[in-house]
Design an enzyme around this catalytic site. Structure first.
Site, mmCIF file in Angstrom:
data_model
loop_
_atom_site.group_PDB
_atom_site.id
_atom_site.type_symbol
_atom_site.label_atom_id
_atom_site.label_comp_id
_atom_site.label_asym_id
_atom_site.label_seq_id
_atom_site.Cartn_x
_atom_site.Cartn_y
_atom_site.Cartn_z
ATOM 1 N N GLY A 8 -9.821 0.492 24.085
ATOM 2 C CA GLY A 8 -9.799 2.052 23.568
ATOM 3 C C GLY A 8 -10.643 2.855 24.480
ATOM 4 N N ALA A 9 -10.075 3.621 25.235
ATOM 5 C CA ALA A 9 -11.076 4.655 26.210
ATOM 6 C C ALA A 9 -11.154 5.931 25.649
ATOM 7 C CB ALA A 9 -10.793 4.316 27.702
ATOM 8 N N VAL A 12 -14.807 7.645 21.174
ATOM 9 C CA VAL A 12 -15.784 6.573 21.119
ATOM 10 C C VAL A 12 -16.223 5.764 22.335
ATOM 11 C CG1 VAL A 12 -16.598 4.720 19.473
ATOM 12 C CG2 VAL A 12 -15.578 7.110 18.572
ATOM 13 N N GLY A 13 -14.884 5.086 22.451
ATOM 14 C CA GLY A 13 -14.895 3.828 23.561
ATOM 15 C C GLY A 13 -15.712 4.154 24.704
ATOM 16 N N ASP A 33 -7.535 0.577 28.461
ATOM 17 C CA ASP A 33 -6.753 1.398 27.463
ATOM 18 C C ASP A 33 -5.165 1.250 27.859
ATOM 19 O OD1 ASP A 33 -7.412 4.098 25.686
ATOM 20 O OD2 ASP A 33 -5.267 3.849 26.089
ATOM 21 N N ARG A 38 -5.081 8.032 30.476
ATOM 22 C CA ARG A 38 -6.491 8.191 30.268
ATOM 23 C C ARG A 38 -7.567 7.522 31.115
ATOM 24 N NH1 ARG A 38 -8.367 8.707 24.177
ATOM 25 N NH2 ARG A 38 -8.349 10.950 24.221
ATOM 26 N N LYS A 216 -19.862 3.285 7.090
ATOM 27 C CA LYS A 216 -19.179 4.188 7.777
ATOM 28 C C LYS A 216 -18.574 5.368 6.858
ATOM 29 C CE LYS A 216 -18.110 6.708 11.198
ATOM 30 N NZ LYS A 216 -18.689 7.638 11.831
ATOM 31 N N ASN A 220 -19.630 9.423 6.303
ATOM 32 C CA ASN A 220 -18.729 10.599 6.751
ATOM 33 C C ASN A 220 -18.073 11.545 5.329
ATOM 34 O OD1 ASN A 220 -18.589 10.597 9.176
ATOM 35 N ND2 ASN A 220 -16.348 9.575 9.487
ATOM 36 N N CYS A 272 -12.264 12.795 12.009
ATOM 37 C CA CYS A 272 -12.753 11.594 11.361
ATOM 38 C C CYS A 272 -12.955 12.041 9.536
ATOM 39 C CB CYS A 272 -14.194 11.067 11.588
ATOM 40 S SG CYS A 272 -13.932 10.334 13.185
HETATM 41 P P1 NAI Z 1 -9.176 8.387 20.634
HETATM 42 O O1 NAI Z 1 -7.761 8.630 20.140
HETATM 43 O O2 NAI Z 1 -10.017 9.098 21.366
HETATM 44 O O3 NAI Z 1 -9.209 6.737 21.501
HETATM 45 C C1 NAI Z 1 -8.382 5.744 21.038
HETATM 46 C C2 NAI Z 1 -7.931 4.879 22.263
HETATM 47 O O4 NAI Z 1 -7.272 3.892 22.120
HETATM 48 C C3 NAI Z 1 -6.552 5.834 22.912
HETATM 49 O O5 NAI Z 1 -6.954 6.193 24.275
HETATM 50 C C4 NAI Z 1 -5.496 4.969 22.858
HETATM 51 O O6 NAI Z 1 -4.539 4.975 23.766
HETATM 52 C C5 NAI Z 1 -6.088 3.461 22.672
HETATM 53 N N1 NAI Z 1 -5.446 2.510 22.228
HETATM 54 C C6 NAI Z 1 -4.756 2.423 21.035
HETATM 55 N N2 NAI Z 1 -4.116 1.185 20.601
HETATM 56 C C7 NAI Z 1 -4.504 0.366 21.876
HETATM 57 C C8 NAI Z 1 -4.210 -0.812 22.283
HETATM 58 N N3 NAI Z 1 -3.604 -1.682 21.386
HETATM 59 N N4 NAI Z 1 -4.636 -1.476 23.605
HETATM 60 C C9 NAI Z 1 -5.583 -0.497 24.165
HETATM 61 N N5 NAI Z 1 -5.779 0.585 23.985
HETATM 62 C C10 NAI Z 1 -5.230 1.260 22.683
HETATM 63 O O7 NAI Z 1 -9.940 7.939 19.327
HETATM 64 P P2 NAI Z 1 -11.549 7.854 18.969
HETATM 65 O O8 NAI Z 1 -11.959 9.241 18.669
HETATM 66 O O9 NAI Z 1 -12.222 7.458 20.020
HETATM 67 O O10 NAI Z 1 -11.569 7.064 17.908
HETATM 68 C C11 NAI Z 1 -11.541 5.751 17.808
HETATM 69 C C12 NAI Z 1 -11.946 4.921 16.482
HETATM 70 O O11 NAI Z 1 -13.400 5.479 16.440
HETATM 71 C C13 NAI Z 1 -11.283 5.671 15.241
HETATM 72 O O12 NAI Z 1 -11.187 4.581 14.350
HETATM 73 C C14 NAI Z 1 -12.189 6.746 14.601
HETATM 74 O O13 NAI Z 1 -12.166 6.793 13.454
HETATM 75 C C15 NAI Z 1 -13.585 6.026 15.212
HETATM 76 N N6 NAI Z 1 -14.611 7.052 15.214
HETATM 77 C C16 NAI Z 1 -14.359 8.414 15.963
HETATM 78 C C17 NAI Z 1 -15.497 9.061 16.068
HETATM 79 C C18 NAI Z 1 -15.226 10.374 16.940
HETATM 80 O O14 NAI Z 1 -16.302 11.318 17.012
HETATM 81 N N7 NAI Z 1 -13.985 10.754 17.399
HETATM 82 C C19 NAI Z 1 -16.787 8.830 15.657
HETATM 83 C C20 NAI Z 1 -16.990 7.636 15.196
HETATM 84 C C21 NAI Z 1 -15.924 6.814 14.874
#
Ligand code: NAI
Length: 480
Positions: A8-9, A12-13, A33, A38, A216, A220, A272
């Site tokens: 997941g890039a 967060v990642g 990812d 991405r 967590k 939030n 979130c």
């Molecule tokens: P995002 O949508 O920006 O990134 C998630 C990535 O995972 C996407 O690029 C997607 O293509 C990839 N992905 C999905 N399934 C996959 C798989 N099977 N294999 C490889 N890649 C895959 O989401 P974001 O914002 O990074 O959030 C991720 C998690 O972190 C969520 O659970 C969110 O609730 C949590 N979180 C988010 C925060 C934020 O500020 N955005 C802060 C803290 C936690």
């Protein structure tokens, strides 16, 4: 060399792993990812997300000990520690629709890890997940493994978009939850040692798995509750002549309350808060705790109320109709210093105004026309799924134009709505804005960024959330 792979890039990642790579030169970090778009972005000069300071961190490590790849299985197979930071959106159909977390992406990642692994691994939950997810993930991993051992940890991320790099460099705390078994404790120590490269030991909190997962959601929920509390007060301020900024300041000086997160606004957004509270509500309901569920549900209801109250103020102030009137929307991101628009209040406000047949001219310094068009045409919750699974956006929406300059947006407009607290909106030449608008000229400040007194002197009719009402607005109804 220890190898970390992050699945997941995203918001967060990407930043989290970039900072680990920067602070731990002896660790090889690969972010993978399924979205090649991405990954191409991360490997280019135009990173797929905007975060102050992120470019510099990525530039320093990329190609040395930080890599971005679509070869998901290869890098997972080679890793010692696998972070999972995939989407965990709200379910849109089936059991728990509209509340429960959709763990499709997490489950498929877990099945793939079990499938490709040939060596023991620590699997780290980075995504925000419901309490007890680790148990389900453990089951998937152990039932599908091929002679390897997996130890699961919960390491939720507390970074805030817009200040992600600052937060990652100097976190309030790092939370690591694990099983109370020797293997669980050993895995906690391994991950703690990674963070100990730059985070003081006393800031690394180690707990059991369920406490980490729930903390967590609880964090939030508490943050969002604070915003809904001050927003509820803002409605009362408008009704009584109190000023919400003065009330916030007064209560914030109480050390038990504290001054942060007390700004009234058109409502909270971001990927979130709403999703995590809905998830919490669902977990409470599933555990037979309807009173607790209703308590947290109210935080979201007040947020929705605040957005519709804002739309109503706009429409009722402008002679009860905005039909065919040009309204400038300044800011579309859910807060400043990010290009993220997930659950931004601007979506609901724009949809509300479009519902009354307004013409919108939208400007945000970081959000593209394509993104805005998508947001205004997509169904709720669709945004939180990986980009390639989202419905294609129409090429344009009638009544909406997206422009690249605030002055262009306000030209000939009847009203201006400030939806994001970008610094540049504080510094606009409001005399120039006034001169270019239709009269009477209205400003509806959803973020309390303008100086109301100065604008009124120029001649604007100004509505600013929770501030004493303009005489013009006093007799208008607040809610339809
Ligand atoms: P995002 O949508 O920006 O990134 C998630 C990535 O995972 C996407 O690029 C997607 O293509 C990839 N992905 C999905 N399934 C996959 C798989 N099977 N294999 C490889 N890649 C895959 O989401 P974001 O914002 O990074 O959030 C991720 C998690 O972190 C969520 O659970 C969110 O609730 C949590 N979180 C988010 C925060 C934020 O500020 N955005 C802060 C803290 C936690």
């Amino acid at each position: 060399m220890v190898k970390i792979c992050c699945i997941g890039a995203g918001y967060v990642g990407g930043p989290t792993m970039a900072v680990i790579a920067l602070k731990c030169p002896d660790i090889q970090v690969t972010v993978v990812d399924i979205s090649s778009q991405r990954i191409n972005g991360w490997n280019s000069d135009h990173l797929p997300i905007y975060e102050p300071g992120l470019d510099e961190v990525v530039k320093k490590c990329r190609g040395k000990n930080l890599f971005f790849s679509i070869e998901v299985e290869k890098h997972v197979a080679e890793a010692d520690i696998v972070f999972v930071s995939v989407n965990t959106p709200t379910k849109t159909h089936g059991l728990g629709a509209g509340k429960a977390a959709d763990l499709t992406y997490w489950e498929s990642a877990a099945r793939m890890i079990a499938d490709v692994s040939k060596s023991d691994k620590i699997v780290v939950e980075k995504s925000t997940v419901p309490v007890k997810t680790a148990e389900a993930i453990e089951r998937i991993l152990t039932h599908n493994r091929k002679g390897t051992n997996f130890t699961i940890l919960s390491n939720p991320e507390f970074l805030a978009e817009g200040t992600a790099i600052k937060d990652l460099f100097n976190p309030d705390r790092v939370l690591i939850g694990g099983r109370e078994t020797p293997a669980g404790q050993k895995a906690i120590k391994t991950l703690r040692d990674v963070y100990a490269n730059w985070v003081p030991m006393e800031k690394i909190i180690c707990t059991n798995l369920w406490s980490a997962e729930l903390s967590k959601l609880a964090a939030n929920a508490f943050l969002a509750q604070r915003i809904s509390s001050v927003n509820a007060m803002s409605a009362l301020c408008e009704a009584t002549g109190a000023d919400v900024s003065e009330v916030s300041h007064s209560i914030g000086t109480d050390s038990r309350i504290g001054p942060k997160f007390l700004n009234a606004s058109v409502g909270f957004g971001g990927s979130c808060f709403q999703k995590d509270i809905l998830n919490l509500v669902y977990i409470c309901e599933c555990n037979g705790l309807p009173e607790v569920a209703n308590y947290w549900k109210q935080v979201i209801k007040v947020n929705d109320y605040q957005k519709s109250r804002f739309v109503n103020r706009v429409v009722s102030s402008m002679f009860n109709t905005v039909s065919t009137k040009k309204i400038a929307i300044l800011g579309f991101a859910f807060k400043k210093d990010t290009g993220d628009t997930r659950e931004t209040p601007a979506i609901d406000v724009c949809k509300g105004l479009l519902g009354d047949k307004a013409r919108l001219s939208i400007y945000d310094p970081q959000v593209t026309e394509d993104q805005i068009t998508k947001d205004l045409s997509m169904r709720k919750f669709d945004k939180d799924h990986p980009a390639h699974l989202q419905p294609p956006s129409p090429t344009s929406i009638k009544q909406v134009s997206v422009v690249w300059d605030a002055y262009e947006a306000v030209k000939d407009a009847h009203g201006v709505c400030i939806m994001t607290e970008w610094d540049e909106f504080k510094k606009l030449d409001y005399q120039k804005v006034y001169d270019s608008m239709q009269k009477p000229a209205f400003v509806f400040d959803g973020r309390n960024v303008v100086d109301v007194g100065v604008l009124r002197k120029i001649g604007f009719i100004v509505y600013s959330i929770g501030k004493p009402l303009d005489p013009w607005l006093k007799d208008m109804p607040a809610v339809a």
